[in-house]
Design a protein around this motif. Structure first.
Motif, PDB file in Angstrom:
ATOM      1  N   ALA A   1       0.836  -1.211   0.000  1.00 24.08           N
ATOM      2  CA  ALA A   1       0.000   0.000   0.000  1.00 24.08           C
ATOM      3  C   ALA A   1       0.870   1.259   0.000  1.00 24.08           C
ATOM      4  O   ALA A   1       0.575   2.223  -0.709  1.00 24.08           O
ATOM      5  N   GLN A   2       1.956   1.262   0.770  1.00 20.62           N
ATOM      6  CA  GLN A   2       2.857   2.415   0.789  1.00 20.62           C
ATOM      7  C   GLN A   2       3.569   2.561  -0.543  1.00 20.62           C
ATOM      8  O   GLN A   2       3.755   3.671  -1.039  1.00 20.62           O
ATOM      9  N   LEU A   3       3.974   1.443  -1.153  1.00 23.39           N
ATOM     10  CA  LEU A   3       4.599   1.503  -2.470  1.00 23.39           C
ATOM     11  C   LEU A   3       3.630   2.090  -3.494  1.00 23.39           C
ATOM     12  O   LEU A   3       4.037   2.855  -4.372  1.00 23.39           O
ATOM     13  N   HIS A   4       2.347   1.767  -3.389  1.00 21.63           N
ATOM     14  CA  HIS A   4       1.344   2.336  -4.304  1.00 21.63           C
ATOM     15  C   HIS A   4       1.241   3.848  -4.111  1.00 21.63           C
ATOM     16  O   HIS A   4       1.103   4.593  -5.094  1.00 21.63           O
ATOM     17  N   LEU A   5       1.307   4.312  -2.873  1.00 13.06           N
ATOM     18  CA  LEU A   5       1.300   5.761  -2.623  1.00 13.06           C
ATOM     19  C   LEU A   5       2.537   6.415  -3.231  1.00 13.06           C
ATOM     20  O   LEU A   5       2.453   7.508  -3.809  1.00 13.06           O
ATOM     21  N   ASP A   6       3.682   5.753  -3.107  1.00  8.76           N
ATOM     22  CA  ASP A   6       4.916   6.271  -3.713  1.00  8.76           C
ATOM     23  C   ASP A   6       4.758   6.393  -5.223  1.00  8.76           C
ATOM     24  O   ASP A   6       5.140   7.403  -5.822  1.00  8.76           O
ATOM     25  N   MET A   7       4.202   5.347  -5.835  1.00 11.46           N
ATOM     26  CA  MET A   7       3.997   5.354  -7.292  1.00 11.46           C
ATOM     27  C   MET A   7       3.109   6.529  -7.700  1.00 11.46           C
ATOM     28  O   MET A   7       3.430   7.279  -8.631  1.00 11.46           O
ATOM     29  N   GLN A   8       2.013   6.729  -7.002  1.00 12.65           N
ATOM     30  CA  GLN A   8       1.102   7.834  -7.328  1.00 12.65           C
ATOM     31  C   GLN A   8       1.800   9.175  -7.164  1.00 12.65           C
ATOM     32  O   GLN A   8       1.604  10.083  -7.974  1.00 12.65           O
ATOM     33  N   TRP A   9       2.630   9.297  -6.123  1.00  8.98           N
ATOM     34  CA  TRP A   9       3.364  10.540  -5.903  1.00  8.98           C
ATOM     35  C   TRP A   9       4.273  10.837  -7.085  1.00  8.98           C
ATOM     36  O   TRP A   9       4.333  11.976  -7.553  1.00  8.98           O
ATOM     37  N   TRP A  10       5.008   9.844  -7.581  1.00  8.43           N
ATOM     38  CA  TRP A  10       5.941  10.073  -8.682  1.00  8.43           C
ATOM     39  C   TRP A  10       5.240  10.626  -9.912  1.00  8.43           C
ATOM     40  O   TRP A  10       5.712  11.591 -10.525  1.00  8.43           O
ATOM     41  N   PHE A  11       4.117  10.040 -10.284  1.00  4.28           N
ATOM     42  CA  PHE A  11       3.399  10.532 -11.458  1.00  4.28           C
ATOM     43  C   PHE A  11       2.884  11.954 -11.227  1.00  4.28           C
ATOM     44  O   PHE A  11       3.078  12.836 -12.063  1.00  4.28           O
TER      45      PHE A  11
END
Length: 190
Positions: free
Chosen positions: A68-78
């Motif tokens: 779930a935290q990795l998904h938040l990181d991914m969204q942040w990058w975009f």
């Protein structure tokens, strides 16, 4: 190891005649008051895009970090890069399940039908991250020697998204094969 070896597998497949790739490693990137640091990053050389431009490829790895935290990181990058980041790879190690999960995320227009809003640059006004590929690598300790079972095939990284141009003669998508992914898993588990 979870991100370094994966990035090296990618980098080793960039043809040497392509001198337009710049490894940015774990550089910190800023957006307003927020900042992020990918585990491994890279993109077209800065001279082609400006000195402090965002990478087009980001790899985020998690061992103790939740998916779930990795998904938040991914969204942040975009979002933070204003969509300059084109591919985010998430590498999650689950030791209890003896498994590595690789998720490849890209963005696509929110609406692709007639009447979709288009910006002056020709891109859709609204983009959303989509999970384009998931690969799992299971460590099989019941075999001798230990083997690594890869599901869903090779990892494909699109040339156009990485280099922001169409491939030329002898250029094409970067494909990390099943055997490369097995070697990667062996290195991670060491």
């Amino acid at each position: 190891m979870l991100h370094c070896i994966l990035y090296e597998l990618f980098r080793d497949q960039v043809p040497t005649r392509i001198s337009t790739w710049c490894t940015k490693a774990a550089t910190t990137f800023r957006a307003s008051q927020d900042r992020g640091e990918g585990d491994s990053t890279g993109g077209p050389i800065p001279e082609r895009r400006g000195h402090d431009k965002w990478p087009t490829l980001v790899i985020e790895a998690g061992v103790s970090e939740s998916l779930a935290q990795l998904h938040l990181d991914m969204q942040w990058w975009f979002a933070a890069s204003n969509h300059d980041v084109k591919i985010v790879l998430l590498a999650k190690l689950d030791s209890s399940q003896r498994m590595i999960t690789l998720d490849k995320w890209v963005e696509e227009p929110l609406s692709v039908g007639p009447g979709a809003a288009i910006t002056a640059t020709g891109q859709s006004a609204a983009l959303r991250p989509i999970l384009q590929q998931t690969i799992t690598i299971h460590r099989n300790e019941e075999t001798s020697p230990i083997s690594y079972d890869v599901t869903r095939g090779a990892l494909v990284l699109e040339f156009g998204l990485l280099f922001l141009r169409s491939p030329g003669s002898g250029e094409g998508d970067i494909i990390i094969s099943v055997s490369d992914l097995q070697w990667y898993a062996e290195c991670v588990w060491g």
